[in-house]
Design a protein around this motif. Structure first.
Motif, PDB file in Angstrom:
ATOM      1  N   ARG A 164      40.207  33.233  46.390  1.00  0.00           N
ATOM      2  CA  ARG A 164      41.472  33.882  46.026  1.00  0.00           C
ATOM      3  C   ARG A 164      42.512  32.806  45.675  1.00  0.00           C
ATOM      4  O   ARG A 164      42.846  31.962  46.502  1.00  0.00           O
ATOM      5  CB  ARG A 164      41.984  34.733  47.185  1.00  0.00           C
ATOM      6  CG  ARG A 164      43.306  35.438  46.923  1.00  0.00           C
ATOM      7  CD  ARG A 164      43.677  36.274  48.145  1.00  0.00           C
ATOM      8  NE  ARG A 164      44.963  36.940  47.983  1.00  0.00           N
ATOM      9  CZ  ARG A 164      46.133  36.397  48.300  1.00  0.00           C
ATOM     10  NH1 ARG A 164      46.166  35.166  48.822  1.00  0.00           N
ATOM     11  NH2 ARG A 164      47.254  37.055  48.117  1.00  0.00           N
ATOM     12  N   THR A 173      47.174  36.980  40.852  1.00  0.00           N
ATOM     13  CA  THR A 173      46.126  36.678  41.813  1.00  0.00           C
ATOM     14  C   THR A 173      44.765  36.692  41.106  1.00  0.00           C
ATOM     15  O   THR A 173      44.410  37.682  40.459  1.00  0.00           O
ATOM     16  CB  THR A 173      46.102  37.685  42.967  1.00  0.00           C
ATOM     17  OG1 THR A 173      47.403  37.702  43.579  1.00  0.00           O
ATOM     18  CG2 THR A 173      45.084  37.300  44.014  1.00  0.00           C
ATOM     19  N   LEU A 228      40.730  36.523  41.643  1.00  0.00           N
ATOM     20  CA  LEU A 228      39.658  36.721  42.611  1.00  0.00           C
ATOM     21  C   LEU A 228      38.330  36.382  41.957  1.00  0.00           C
ATOM     22  O   LEU A 228      37.950  37.007  40.970  1.00  0.00           O
ATOM     23  CB  LEU A 228      39.648  38.178  43.102  1.00  0.00           C
ATOM     24  CG  LEU A 228      40.935  38.660  43.790  1.00  0.00           C
ATOM     25  CD1 LEU A 228      40.827  40.141  44.129  1.00  0.00           C
ATOM     26  CD2 LEU A 228      41.223  37.855  45.045  1.00  0.00           C
TER      27      LEU A 228
END
Length: 368
Positions: free
Chosen positions: A317, A361, A363
Motif C-alpha cells: 500500500r 492510494t 494497492l
C-alpha cells in the motif's frame, strides 16, 4: 536620537523668538545674532565624529545660552537643559544624575523663568531618555544584524566548502570503486581466463600427437572457465545492491529533491518488509508517487504532503496524501489515468479520495 534633539531645540528657539519679540522688539538684532551663533554651533556638533572634539563643542552652546540669558533675554536659559544633558551623557551613565545636573542652574535663575525652566528641563529629560533608550536598542540591533550577517557569510562559505568536499569525495569514491572492481576482476577472473587460454593452446598443439593429454588439458580449461564464470557471477552479485535498498533510497531521493525545490513539506514513512517488493512494484510506486506529488504541487494549495509505504500480508500500500482544499468532483486527467493503467498492469488497484485534502492510494498484490 539626534533628530529628536534637534527638533526639540528648534521648538525651543521658536518659542524663545516669540517671547523675545513680544518683550523687547528693539533688541531683535541681538536676538537674531544669538540665534545664529547658537544654531551654527549646534550644527557643527553633528559634522564631527571625534567624540573628544564633540564634547568640547558641547560646552559652546551652554556658554552661548548663558551669555544670551544675561545680556539679551532671560528666556535663552531654556536652551540649557538639553545642552547640559548632551554634554553630561558622555561622562555619566545614570540618567537621574543627568536630570539633576540639568536642573542645577534653576537655583541661579530669576524667579520669573524658573517654572518654565523646570518644565522645559523635565520635558527635555523625557525626550532625551526615550531617544537614548531607542538609540541604544537601534545600535544593539544593528550590531546583532551585523553579527548575523557575518555568521551567515561564514555558514554560506562552509556550505560551499562542504558541497565541494562532498563532490570531491564522491568523485574519489567512484575512482576508488572503479579501481577496486578492476583489481578484483584482474585477480579473480583474469588469472582464470589466462590459465584456461594456456590450457587450450597446449591442447591444440597436442591434438594430433597425444589426444588423451589434449583431452585432459581441454577438460582443465573447461573447469577453469566454469570457475571464472562463477567468480564473475559472485563479483557482480556482491557489487549489485539489494533491490529494496535501490527502491527505498530512490524514493527518499525523490522526496528530498521535491522538498528542496518546493515549499510544500513532504514526509516519507514506511513500514513492513521491503525485501519482498519486486522491481516492477518499485517502478510503479516511484512513478505513481512522482505523478501524485506533481499534482499536489500544481492543484492542491497544500502546505504538507505525506507519503506512506506499507507492506502488508498480501498487498503493498503506497499512499500520497496532502492537506489541501480537495475537490467536490474528481476529474481523471492523463496523470491519474496513467497511474491507474500502471497499477492495473500488475492486477493492482488505485483509490482516489478528496474528502479531506486529496489522497492517491496504490494497492499492489504481492506475488503478482
Amino acid at each position: 536620537m539626534e533628530i529628536w534633539i534637534i527638533f526639540m531645540k528648534m521648538v525651543l528657539l521658536v518659542y524663545i523668538a516669540i517671547q523675545c519679540a513680544q518683550a523687547n522688539p528693539s533688541h531683535i538684532s541681538w536676538v537674531v545674532l544669538a540665534f545664529l551663533v547658537y544654531f551654527c554651533t549646534n550644527i557643527s556638533l553633528y559634522l564631527f565624529k571625534n567624540n573628544t572634539f564633540k564634547r568640547i563643542l558641547h560646552v559652546l552652546p551652554i556658554g552661548i545660552s548663558t551669555v544670551a540669558y544675561h545680556y539679551v533675554n532671560p528666556m535663552f536659559c531654556l536652551l540649557l537643559p538639553l545642552s547640559i544633558m548632551e554634554l553630561a551623557s558622555g561622562f555619566i551613565e545614570k540618567k537621574i544624575t543627568i536630570l539633576l545636573l540639568s536642573l542645577l542652574p534653576i537655583l541661579y535663575l530669576n524667579e520669573s523663568v524658573q517654572p518654565e525652566y523646570g518644565l522645559v528641563a523635565f520635558l527635555s529629560y523625557l525626550i532625551f531618555s526615550i531617544t537614548s533608550i531607542y538609540g541604544e536598542k537601534l545600535v544593539k540591533n544593528e550590531a546583532q544584524i551585523d553579527s548575523m550577517r557575518k555568521q551567515l557569510q561564514k555558514l554560506t562559505k562552509h556550505i560551499n566548502e562542504n558541497t565541494e568536499y562532498i563532490r570531491q569525495s564522491e568523485y574519489t569514491f567512484k575512482l576508488e570503486e572503479r579501481n577496486r572492481i578492476s583489481q578484483e576482476i584482474h585477480d579473480k577472473i583474469g588469472h582464470s581466463m589466462t590459465g584456461a587460454l594456456f590450457q587450450m593452446e597446449a591442447a591444440k598443439r597436442l591434438m594430433e600427437t597425444n589426444q588423451q593429454k589434449a583431452s585432459e588439458l581441454l577438460q582443465n580449461a573447461i573447469n577453469i572457465s566454469k570457475e571464472g564464470i562463477e567468480n564473475i557471477r559472485l563479483t557482480l552479485k556482491n557489487m549489485k545492491p539489494p533491490t529494496e535498498q535501490v527502491g527505498i533510497h530512490r524514493l527518499k531521493l525523490l522526496i528530498d529533491d521535491f522538498n528542496a525545490k518546493q515549499q510544500i513539506k513532504t514526509v516519507l514513512t514506511h513500514e513492513g518488509n521491503l525485501d519482498i517488493i519486486e522491481p516492477i512494484h518499485w517502478k510503479i510506486i516511484h512513478e505513481n508517487v512522482t505523478e501524485a506529488l506533481t499534482n499536489a504541487m500544481k492543484y492542491s494549495h497544500a502546505t504538507q504532503v505525506s507519503v506512506d509505504l506499507k507492506v502488508l500480508n498480501k498487498v503493498i500500500r503506497a499512499e500520497v496524501k496532502d492537506n489541501g482544499a480537495g475537490t467536490d468532483m474528481i476529474k481523471k486527467g492523463l496523470g491519474i489515468l496513467g497511474m491507474e493503467e500502471r497499477t492495473a498492469s500488475v492486477n493492482g488497484k488505485m483509490i482516489v479520495d478528496s474528502t479531506h485534502g486529496f489522497s492517491v492510494t496504490t494497492l499492489l498484490p504481492l506475488g503478482s
